[in-house]
Design an enzyme around this catalytic site. Sequence first.
Site, PDB file in Angstrom:
ATOM      1  N   GLN A 269      19.905  50.804  18.676  1.00 45.72           N
ATOM      2  CA  GLN A 269      19.279  51.619  19.735  1.00 45.72           C
ATOM      3  C   GLN A 269      20.237  52.640  20.323  1.00 45.72           C
ATOM      4  O   GLN A 269      19.825  53.511  21.063  1.00 45.72           O
ATOM      5  CB  GLN A 269      18.759  50.711  20.854  1.00 45.72           C
ATOM      6  CG  GLN A 269      17.566  49.897  20.438  1.00 45.72           C
ATOM      7  CD  GLN A 269      17.038  49.026  21.548  1.00 45.72           C
ATOM      8  OE1 GLN A 269      17.451  49.156  22.690  1.00 45.72           O
ATOM      9  NE2 GLN A 269      16.130  48.127  21.218  1.00 45.72           N
TER      10      GLN A 269
ATOM     11  N   HIS B 266      27.572  47.406  14.020  1.00 48.83           N
ATOM     12  CA  HIS B 266      27.024  47.256  12.670  1.00 48.83           C
ATOM     13  C   HIS B 266      26.888  45.776  12.285  1.00 48.83           C
ATOM     14  O   HIS B 266      25.915  45.386  11.662  1.00 48.83           O
ATOM     15  CB  HIS B 266      27.955  47.917  11.644  1.00 48.83           C
ATOM     16  CG  HIS B 266      28.084  49.396  11.798  1.00 48.83           C
ATOM     17  ND1 HIS B 266      29.237  50.003  12.241  1.00 48.83           N
ATOM     18  CD2 HIS B 266      27.209  50.398  11.569  1.00 48.83           C
ATOM     19  CE1 HIS B 266      29.071  51.308  12.264  1.00 48.83           C
ATOM     20  NE2 HIS B 266      27.854  51.584  11.882  1.00 48.83           N
TER      21      HIS B 266
END
Length: 285
Positions: free
Chosen positions: A150, A39
């Site tokens: 991803q 993150h």
Amino acid sequence: MALRRADTISQLDDALSDARRGGQRIGCVPTMGALHAGHTSLLDRARAECDLVVATLFVNPLQFDRADDLTNYPRTMEDDRAICERHGTDVLFCPTPEVMYPGPQLVTVDATPLEGFLCGATRPGHFRGVATVVTKLLNLVAPERAYFGQKDFQQLVIIRTMVRDLNIGVEIVGCETVRDDDGLALSSRNALLSPNQRAVAPLLAAVLNDTSSAVAAGNGDASKLIAAARATLSAEPQFEIDYFEIVDPGTLEPVSTVTAPVRIAAAAYLGTTRLIDNVAASPPD
Ligand code: PAF
């Protein structure tokens, strides 16, 4: 600028009003919290590319297909807030379920042709929940760019397609998967692994990488590649494979022979914790 926390939609509007009036470039990083280096790589990229960075932290009930998974999902609000602060985030939007879903959600967003594969095959309704909440968050924040990892490849493909097909005016930025030194893709769920499970978890990434190398070496028979990968993973009795697939990176449909770039994606359980990961692969020129 100090981090501002917004719990309601009007607090979010207040926190964004100057930036909106000043035509600033707003970047949004949607999360469910339990923030880790995956993150923070999104937050850092948004910080580098945008004038104002909004992180959203909402454990979205609509995308959980199992009640126990929703209950057990890690919640680390105070740590998350400190992490956002350290990474220069301007606004942290933390709505409650009542704020996001004040009544029954009668209209939802479906990406049916992209949902039947990979995670969608065994998690009915999951991507409807994701697409619906991401649409709501993008409408509320109205960023110029939104950042996604991803690692959740199917999610990224669905969000990109949704934004394209529904003319949502935001650029979706897909960011590289961040990994531990032993290759394990970072995930909030890794915190739920026992020491024994954590020790074997990197095998998932290793098998994906080996399969990608086999494709690059000219092995294009998907069923043979998948069988070999499954055999290696199954040799570790703690792993219960959910899927191991080789798919077209745009349609997510399984390929039988690899003749163009593909995505190799897998999901497996260690105990009750479900890990997912994926890598790109291309056949030799
Ligand atoms: O990837 C996630 O954390 C979630 O699926 C998202 C995109 C924040 C939507 O709830």
